[in-house]
Design a protein around this motif. Structure first.
Motif, PDB file in Angstrom:
ATOM      1  N   SER A  95     -22.708 -33.107  58.493  1.00 54.76           N
ATOM      2  CA  SER A  95     -21.875 -32.175  57.725  1.00 54.76           C
ATOM      3  C   SER A  95     -21.789 -30.839  58.446  1.00 54.76           C
ATOM      4  CB  SER A  95     -22.469 -31.981  56.335  1.00 54.76           C
ATOM      5  OG  SER A  95     -23.678 -31.255  56.430  1.00 54.76           O
ATOM      6  N   ASP A  96     -21.135 -29.881  57.805  1.00 57.60           N
ATOM      7  CA  ASP A  96     -21.020 -28.541  58.368  1.00 57.60           C
ATOM      8  C   ASP A  96     -22.100 -27.606  57.835  1.00 57.60           C
ATOM      9  OD1 ASP A  96     -20.158 -28.259  55.769  1.00 57.60           O
ATOM     10  OD2 ASP A  96     -18.432 -27.013  56.280  1.00 57.60           O
ATOM     11  N   PHE A  97     -23.150 -28.147  57.271  1.00 62.36           N
ATOM     12  CA  PHE A  97     -24.193 -27.327  56.659  1.00 62.36           C
ATOM     13  C   PHE A  97     -24.847 -26.396  57.668  1.00 62.36           C
ATOM     14  CE2 PHE A  97     -28.658 -26.827  55.207  1.00 62.36           C
ATOM     15  CZ  PHE A  97     -28.403 -26.106  54.058  1.00 62.36           C
ATOM     16  N   PHE A  98     -25.285 -26.930  58.798  1.00 62.51           N
ATOM     17  CA  PHE A  98     -25.949 -26.100  59.801  1.00 62.51           C
ATOM     18  C   PHE A  98     -24.942 -25.289  60.623  1.00 62.51           C
ATOM     19  CE2 PHE A  98     -29.097 -29.554  59.190  1.00 62.51           C
ATOM     20  CZ  PHE A  98     -30.102 -28.765  58.662  1.00 62.51           C
ATOM     21  N   LEU A  99     -23.735 -25.809  60.782  1.00 58.48           N
ATOM     22  CA  LEU A  99     -22.715 -25.074  61.526  1.00 58.48           C
ATOM     23  C   LEU A  99     -22.318 -23.787  60.807  1.00 58.48           C
ATOM     24  CD1 LEU A  99     -20.414 -28.029  62.609  1.00 58.48           C
ATOM     25  CD2 LEU A  99     -22.006 -26.750  64.024  1.00 58.48           C
TER      26      LEU A  99
ATOM     27  N   ASP B 134     -35.530 -39.619  53.364  1.00 61.07           N
ATOM     28  CA  ASP B 134     -35.475 -38.461  54.256  1.00 61.07           C
ATOM     29  C   ASP B 134     -34.525 -38.702  55.422  1.00 61.07           C
ATOM     30  OD1 ASP B 134     -37.308 -37.156  52.680  1.00 61.07           O
ATOM     31  OD2 ASP B 134     -39.020 -37.587  53.977  1.00 61.07           O
ATOM     32  N   ARG B 135     -34.530 -39.911  55.930  1.00 64.73           N
ATOM     33  CA  ARG B 135     -33.641 -40.243  57.042  1.00 64.73           C
ATOM     34  C   ARG B 135     -32.178 -40.156  56.634  1.00 64.73           C
ATOM     35  NH1 ARG B 135     -34.347 -45.953  59.732  1.00 64.73           N
ATOM     36  NH2 ARG B 135     -32.295 -46.425  58.940  1.00 64.73           N
ATOM     37  N   LEU B 136     -31.858 -40.652  55.452  1.00 61.64           N
ATOM     38  CA  LEU B 136     -30.479 -40.559  54.958  1.00 61.64           C
ATOM     39  C   LEU B 136     -30.048 -39.117  54.775  1.00 61.64           C
ATOM     40  CD1 LEU B 136     -30.183 -43.374  52.283  1.00 61.64           C
ATOM     41  CD2 LEU B 136     -28.861 -43.136  54.368  1.00 61.64           C
ATOM     42  N   VAL B 137     -30.915 -38.311  54.177  1.00 66.56           N
ATOM     43  CA  VAL B 137     -30.587 -36.911  53.918  1.00 66.56           C
ATOM     44  C   VAL B 137     -30.413 -36.154  55.233  1.00 66.56           C
ATOM     45  CG1 VAL B 137     -31.475 -34.765  52.952  1.00 66.56           C
ATOM     46  CG2 VAL B 137     -31.625 -36.867  51.642  1.00 66.56           C
ATOM     47  N   THR B 138     -31.292 -36.408  56.189  1.00 65.72           N
ATOM     48  CA  THR B 138     -31.181 -35.750  57.489  1.00 65.72           C
ATOM     49  C   THR B 138     -29.882 -36.122  58.182  1.00 65.72           C
ATOM     50  OG1 THR B 138     -33.582 -35.744  57.720  1.00 65.72           O
ATOM     51  CG2 THR B 138     -32.299 -35.462  59.735  1.00 65.72           C
TER      52      THR B 138
ATOM     53  N   VAL C 138     -26.341 -22.071  51.233  1.00 67.88           N
ATOM     54  CA  VAL C 138     -26.430 -22.956  50.064  1.00 67.88           C
ATOM     55  C   VAL C 138     -25.408 -22.596  48.994  1.00 67.88           C
ATOM     56  CG1 VAL C 138     -28.849 -23.501  50.444  1.00 67.88           C
ATOM     57  CG2 VAL C 138     -28.250 -21.566  49.016  1.00 67.88           C
ATOM     58  N   SER C 139     -24.701 -21.492  49.150  1.00 67.54           N
ATOM     59  CA  SER C 139     -23.740 -21.089  48.123  1.00 67.54           C
ATOM     60  C   SER C 139     -22.372 -21.735  48.312  1.00 67.54           C
ATOM     61  CB  SER C 139     -23.589 -19.567  48.115  1.00 67.54           C
ATOM     62  OG  SER C 139     -23.046 -19.124  49.348  1.00 67.54           O
ATOM     63  N   ARG C 140     -22.101 -22.327  49.456  1.00 67.52           N
ATOM     64  CA  ARG C 140     -20.792 -22.926  49.701  1.00 67.52           C
ATOM     65  C   ARG C 140     -20.858 -24.448  49.585  1.00 67.52           C
ATOM     66  NH1 ARG C 140     -20.408 -25.041  54.490  1.00 67.52           N
ATOM     67  NH2 ARG C 140     -18.158 -24.885  54.607  1.00 67.52           N
ATOM     68  N   VAL C 141     -19.699 -25.062  49.502  1.00 63.89           N
ATOM     69  CA  VAL C 141     -19.614 -26.518  49.401  1.00 63.89           C
ATOM     70  C   VAL C 141     -19.848 -27.122  50.782  1.00 63.89           C
ATOM     71  CG1 VAL C 141     -18.097 -28.455  48.856  1.00 63.89           C
ATOM     72  CG2 VAL C 141     -17.999 -26.376  47.482  1.00 63.89           C
ATOM     73  N   VAL C 142     -20.723 -28.107  50.846  1.00 64.94           N
ATOM     74  CA  VAL C 142     -21.045 -28.781  52.104  1.00 64.94           C
ATOM     75  C   VAL C 142     -20.014 -29.879  52.333  1.00 64.94           C
ATOM     76  CG1 VAL C 142     -22.784 -30.131  53.334  1.00 64.94           C
ATOM     77  CG2 VAL C 142     -23.490 -28.290  51.807  1.00 64.94           C
TER      78      VAL C 142
ATOM     79  N   GLY D 277     -22.364 -32.684  69.826  1.00 68.71           N
ATOM     80  CA  GLY D 277     -22.619 -33.208  68.493  1.00 68.71           C
ATOM     81  C   GLY D 277     -23.821 -32.567  67.841  1.00 68.71           C
ATOM     82  N   ASN D 278     -24.587 -31.826  68.605  1.00 71.79           N
ATOM     83  CA  ASN D 278     -25.786 -31.190  68.079  1.00 71.79           C
ATOM     84  C   ASN D 278     -25.422 -29.846  67.445  1.00 71.79           C
ATOM     85  OD1 ASN D 278     -28.258 -30.047  67.577  1.00 71.79           O
ATOM     86  ND2 ASN D 278     -29.099 -30.468  69.601  1.00 71.79           N
ATOM     87  N   PRO D 279     -25.629 -29.679  66.155  1.00 69.15           N
ATOM     88  CA  PRO D 279     -25.256 -28.415  65.519  1.00 69.15           C
ATOM     89  C   PRO D 279     -26.135 -27.253  65.947  1.00 69.15           C
ATOM     90  CG  PRO D 279     -26.358 -29.828  63.953  1.00 69.15           C
ATOM     91  CD  PRO D 279     -26.162 -30.630  65.207  1.00 69.15           C
ATOM     92  N   PHE D 280     -27.279 -27.513  66.577  1.00 63.33           N
ATOM     93  CA  PHE D 280     -28.167 -26.459  67.017  1.00 63.33           C
ATOM     94  C   PHE D 280     -27.905 -26.052  68.471  1.00 63.33           C
ATOM     95  CE2 PHE D 280     -30.540 -28.797  63.747  1.00 63.33           C
ATOM     96  CZ  PHE D 280     -30.601 -27.791  62.811  1.00 63.33           C
ATOM     97  N   ALA D 281     -26.999 -26.756  69.142  1.00 66.63           N
ATOM     98  CA  ALA D 281     -26.714 -26.445  70.539  1.00 66.63           C
ATOM     99  C   ALA D 281     -25.972 -25.116  70.625  1.00 66.63           C
ATOM    100  CB  ALA D 281     -25.878 -27.554  71.160  1.00 66.63           C
TER     101      ALA D 281
END
Length: 146
Positions: free
Chosen positions: A110-114, A100-104, A119-123, A136-140
């Protein structure tokens, strides 16, 4: 007589599984283990292979997770999730926590959250996630001007 054949079959399957695990453990590098773990956990996403390799190289160079743990986690494959041993729940929890830590870390790097968790595009891998780095925080979110 049938019980003896059944026990021979069980022992044969167990020894074959142990041999496969040993072979995979011995011949897998840390980077291969990281790539294998992330691909298995994020099989519903389309991941950029070159970016995933760069992430694996960065994490392996940091040595934040020991190589033996990484290789054993990747070599066990889905068996760790399918066969939770009775009385060994802490071992199973430690194994899943490492994955889970590696996946997180990969998803935050990555640009997944940005891109809105589409889920349809390439991460694509951007850079190693660092919570101390500014922006660096994608949620900021930027503060709004009054």
């Amino acid at each position: 007589m049938k019980r003896r054949h059944f026990l021979y079959a069980i022992c044969g399957v167990a020894s074959l599984a142990a041999a496969v695990f040993g072979w995979r453990y011995r011949h897998m590098t840390e980077q291969d283990a990281i790539v294998s773990i992330i691909k298995r956990r994020l099989n519903y996403l389309r991941l950029d292979a070159a970016g995933l390799r760069r992430f694996a190289a960065t994490v392996a160079a940091e040595q934040s997770i020991s190589g033996a743990k990484l290789r054993s986690l990747a070599a066990s494959g889905p068996l760790a999730a399918l066969l939770p041993l009775p009385g060994a729940s802490s071992l199973v929890e430690q194994i899943s926590h490492g994955a889970d830590r590696l996946v997180t870390d990969y998803l935050l790097s990555s640009d997944f959250f940005l891109m809105g968790a589409d889920v349809s595009r390439v991460v694509l891998y951007i850079a190693q996630y660092d919570p101390v780095r500014a922006c660096g925080n994608p949620f900021a979110r930027r503060p709004t001007d009054a």
